[in-house]
Design a protein around this motif. Structure first.
Motif, mmCIF file in Angstrom:
data_model
loop_
_atom_site.group_PDB
_atom_site.id
_atom_site.type_symbol
_atom_site.label_atom_id
_atom_site.label_comp_id
_atom_site.label_asym_id
_atom_site.label_seq_id
_atom_site.Cartn_x
_atom_site.Cartn_y
_atom_site.Cartn_z
ATOM 1 N N ALA A 6 -33.816 7.688 41.127
ATOM 2 C CA ALA A 6 -32.785 9.099 41.209
ATOM 3 C C ALA A 6 -31.592 8.363 42.300
ATOM 4 O O ALA A 6 -32.152 8.775 43.604
ATOM 5 N N ASP A 8 -28.529 10.122 44.340
ATOM 6 C CA ASP A 8 -27.963 10.958 44.375
ATOM 7 C C ASP A 8 -27.326 10.949 44.960
ATOM 8 O O ASP A 8 -26.736 10.882 46.554
ATOM 9 N N GLU A 30 -31.344 6.399 36.840
ATOM 10 C CA GLU A 30 -31.108 8.458 37.064
ATOM 11 C C GLU A 30 -29.527 8.076 37.405
ATOM 12 O O GLU A 30 -29.536 7.753 39.352
ATOM 13 N N HIS A 134 -40.945 19.254 37.670
ATOM 14 C CA HIS A 134 -39.630 18.826 39.176
ATOM 15 C C HIS A 134 -39.916 19.905 40.029
ATOM 16 O O HIS A 134 -39.748 21.237 39.893
ATOM 17 N N ALA A 164 -40.866 14.827 40.136
ATOM 18 C CA ALA A 164 -39.820 14.272 40.957
ATOM 19 C C ALA A 164 -39.945 15.425 41.383
ATOM 20 O O ALA A 164 -40.086 16.631 41.530
ATOM 21 N N GLY A 165 -39.126 15.175 42.695
ATOM 22 C CA GLY A 165 -39.064 16.301 44.367
ATOM 23 C C GLY A 165 -39.901 15.611 44.964
ATOM 24 O O GLY A 165 -41.249 16.139 44.311
ATOM 25 N N VAL A 167 -41.337 12.466 45.776
ATOM 26 C CA VAL A 167 -42.440 11.342 45.339
ATOM 27 C C VAL A 167 -41.353 10.005 46.413
ATOM 28 O O VAL A 167 -40.646 9.712 46.630
ATOM 29 N N ALA A 185 -38.431 8.757 42.136
ATOM 30 C CA ALA A 185 -37.927 8.930 43.601
ATOM 31 C C ALA A 185 -37.022 8.944 43.909
ATOM 32 O O ALA A 185 -35.838 7.896 43.335
ATOM 33 N N GLY A 186 -36.500 9.795 44.350
ATOM 34 C CA GLY A 186 -34.658 9.741 44.930
ATOM 35 C C GLY A 186 -34.836 8.691 46.738
ATOM 36 O O GLY A 186 -34.302 7.945 46.748
ATOM 37 N N TYR A 190 -32.636 5.574 48.421
ATOM 38 C CA TYR A 190 -31.943 5.299 48.651
ATOM 39 C C TYR A 190 -31.470 5.797 50.191
ATOM 40 O O TYR A 190 -30.519 5.174 50.918
#
Ligand SMILES: O=C(CO)[C@H](O)[C@H](O)COP(=O)(O)O
Length: 207
Positions: A6, A8, A30, A134, A164-165, A167, A185-186, A190
């Motif tokens: 993800a 973001d 994503e 999520h 999600a959220g 991970v 995974a965001g 990142y």
């Protein structure tokens, strides 16, 4: 289990750099909601053009005008789009209609849904490809919330689900063990000093 990254971030330029670093280790790229709000549909087109072999996931979080919003995102290059589980059934059905027209898919994000297993069954019956279990940042901060609740809801749903959220390297093994099809995974990727290494480590953790 597939790995979804993800992104973001707020600019197409930084998303392209993140995607280039992580792509060898992930299955799904994503575009996070803030990125799409900041840059618009052109960001979807740019990521798909740079990574035609990856599944491009547009986190639209659609709440209304399901068919229209999904149609323009698929037209821009998205393979999967999200609609909120709190949206009406007609909104979800509209997005599914657009997905069928383009040969693509709809994911229903269950953020904020109280009974996630029950809603998961309903939206898959409406044609969603899978649901996203999520927990948003606010939900994660609520009294009594545990990551395990999210995994339990996924297992109880009996339908294909992603998680999600929150991970990260410590939690991704439990996501795999829950039977999830996809781990999202965001920030674990990142925000890492080395984005490629962080993505590779998550991939290695799930085999
Ligand atoms: O959709 C999102 C927020 O609404 C995030 O992209 C998703 O939850 C990933 O979160 P994290 O950074 O904790 O991995």
């Amino acid at each position: 289990m597939k790995l979804q990254f993800a992104m973001d971030t707020l600019s197409t330029e930084s998303a392209l750099a993140l995607a280039a670093a992580a792509a060898p280790h992930v299955d799904i790229l994503e575009l996070g909601t803030p990125l799409i709000k900041s840059e618009g549909l052109s960001a979807i087109t740019a990521i798909k053009a740079a990574h035609p072999d990856k599944i491009v996931f547009a986190d639209l979080k659609t709440m209304d005008a399901g068919e229209l919003e999904a149609d323009i995102a698929f037209g821009a290059g998205a393979d999967l789009v999200t609609v909120l589980g709190t949206a009406g059934d007609s909104t979800i059905a509209g997005a599914v209609k657009a997905a069928k027209k383009h040969g693509k898919g709809v994911v229903v994000d269950l953020i904020g849904v109280a009974d996630k297993p029950a809603r998961a069954k309903q939206v898959v019956a409406l044609g969603a490809e899978f649901v996203e279990m999520h927990a948003g940042l606010d939900e994660q901060a609520e009294d009594g919330f545990t990551f395990a609740t999210l995994l339990r809801d996924g297992e109880a749903s009996g339908v294909p689900f992603s998680v999600a959220g929150g991970v990260n390297a410590a939690s991704i093994g439990s996501v795999r063990d829950s039977g999830a099809r996809i781990a999202v995974a965001g920030s674990a990727i990142y925000s890492a000093e080395n984005v490629g290494e962080a993505a590779a480590a998550l991939r290695a953790a799930i085999g």
